[in-house]
Design an enzyme around this catalytic site. Sequence first.
Site, PDB file in Angstrom:
ATOM      1  CE  LYS A 272      34.192  51.304  51.366  1.00 19.86           C
ATOM      2  NZ  LYS A 272      33.423  50.210  51.989  1.00 19.86           N
TER       3      LYS A 272
ATOM      4  CG  ASP B 167      37.910  49.831  49.997  1.00 15.91           C
ATOM      5  OD1 ASP B 167      37.612  49.159  48.987  1.00 15.91           O
ATOM      6  OD2 ASP B 167      37.429  49.617  51.125  1.00 15.91           O
TER       7      ASP B 167
ATOM      8  CB  SER C  83      40.926  53.424  52.035  1.00 13.11           C
ATOM      9  OG  SER C  83      41.027  52.077  52.419  1.00 13.11           O
TER      10      SER C  83
HETATM   11  O1  C5P Z   1      43.070  45.815  50.356  1.00 16.69           O
HETATM   12  P1  C5P Z   1      42.880  45.946  51.823  1.00 16.69           P
HETATM   13  O2  C5P Z   1      44.188  46.056  52.558  1.00 16.69           O
HETATM   14  O3  C5P Z   1      41.934  47.050  52.201  1.00 16.69           O
HETATM   15  O4  C5P Z   1      42.203  44.601  52.303  1.00 16.69           O
HETATM   16  C1  C5P Z   1      42.132  44.243  53.647  1.00 16.69           C
HETATM   17  C2  C5P Z   1      41.749  42.775  53.762  1.00 16.69           C
HETATM   18  O5  C5P Z   1      40.375  42.618  53.368  1.00 16.69           O
HETATM   19  C3  C5P Z   1      42.513  41.833  52.867  1.00 16.69           C
HETATM   20  O6  C5P Z   1      43.694  41.418  53.476  1.00 16.69           O
HETATM   21  C4  C5P Z   1      41.528  40.678  52.727  1.00 16.69           C
HETATM   22  O7  C5P Z   1      41.524  39.863  53.872  1.00 16.69           O
HETATM   23  C5  C5P Z   1      40.205  41.392  52.676  1.00 16.69           C
HETATM   24  N1  C5P Z   1      39.767  41.667  51.292  1.00 16.69           N
HETATM   25  C6  C5P Z   1      39.333  40.633  50.493  1.00 16.69           C
HETATM   26  N2  C5P Z   1      38.936  40.880  49.205  1.00 16.69           N
HETATM   27  C7  C5P Z   1      38.943  42.134  48.709  1.00 16.69           C
HETATM   28  C8  C5P Z   1      39.385  43.227  49.506  1.00 16.69           C
HETATM   29  C9  C5P Z   1      39.793  42.947  50.799  1.00 16.69           C
HETATM   30  O8  C5P Z   1      39.300  39.482  50.930  1.00 16.69           O
HETATM   31  N3  C5P Z   1      38.537  42.343  47.471  1.00 16.69           N
END
Ligand code: C5P
Length: 306
Positions: free
Chosen positions: A9, A138, A105
């Site tokens: 993406k 994601d 992801s």
């Molecule tokens: O959801 P994911 O594991 O991909 O997110 C990785 C990190 O990215 C989270 O732990 C956070 O620090 C940051 N993040 C965030 N806000 C989001 C998505 C991700 O702060 N909406």
Amino acid sequence: MITVRVPAKVNVQLGVGGLRADGFHDLANVFFAVALGDEVTASDSSEGITLSCSGPDADAVPLDDSNLAARAARLLAAHHGIADPGVHLHIAKAIPVAGGMAGGSADGAAALVACDALWKLDTPFETLLELAAELGSDVPFALLGGVALGRGRGEILEPLAAEGTFHWVFAVADGGLSTPAVFRECDRLRDEAGTGSADSDVPTPDADPALLAALADGDAVALAAALTNDLQTAALSLRPALAATLRAGTEAGALGALVSGSGPTCAFLAKDADGAAAVAAALRASGTCRTAHATYGPVPGAAVVA
Ligand code: C5P
């Protein structure tokens, strides 16, 4: 043996709200799926859940339990009460690793679909989306594909209309960027500027109507003018060399340029396929990136191909 193809993406809009109590940020995240993608092949195994990876960046992919593909297989098995799941997952990796294109992801989403087919589980799509959201913000979009608005931390999806095909170039940097580190830098820069970084300081972001209209009209020039990424300043702060990459693609004739997600991959929108090939060639020759790929989208989400 089941092979699933899954897209990377780019975020054509990444509006980042304040830091929430749970450590995430509320987003207005317009996801766009591109043909540059990985393939995940699931085959029977009597040795639990095992992984292998091929491709130019294979060495940078963790093959332990931290890999989202392995976590996806385990989560799906647990959901169905499978006590001792066995699968070998081979990842043919084309998406830049830690590149801001949701490659990890994508592999998680592909593993959900591949294991569901291999184990003949027939899990409803809505349930796969819920499991995907548990794996990461994601992952649901990699299942859905196309173009979609992601709210919440990015996992609450609303499909969006997009007309025709848009042509993209992705400039791959040497080394990745950590997504949490880029979000932290975004917060730090907001604090430093005196605007504050908390939920209560930052207005909740919204999708840009001009950007949505450009997508619905298939208007690349209008989409290029509307591209925005609230993480770009943070990515450039951590990796100042990306400014030269963005400049090189723009000078080569790209309609628009931005950092993809949390970076460091840079994304360029081109007029057409020939324009994208020319921008990719100029970027490869510029010495401002490791390599560059011309591709297109939108394309569907994770799907069985063989
Ligand atoms: O959801 P994911 O594991 O991909 O997110 C990785 C990190 O990215 C989270 O732990 C956070 O620090 C940051 N993040 C965030 N806000 C989001 C998505 C991700 O702060 N909406």
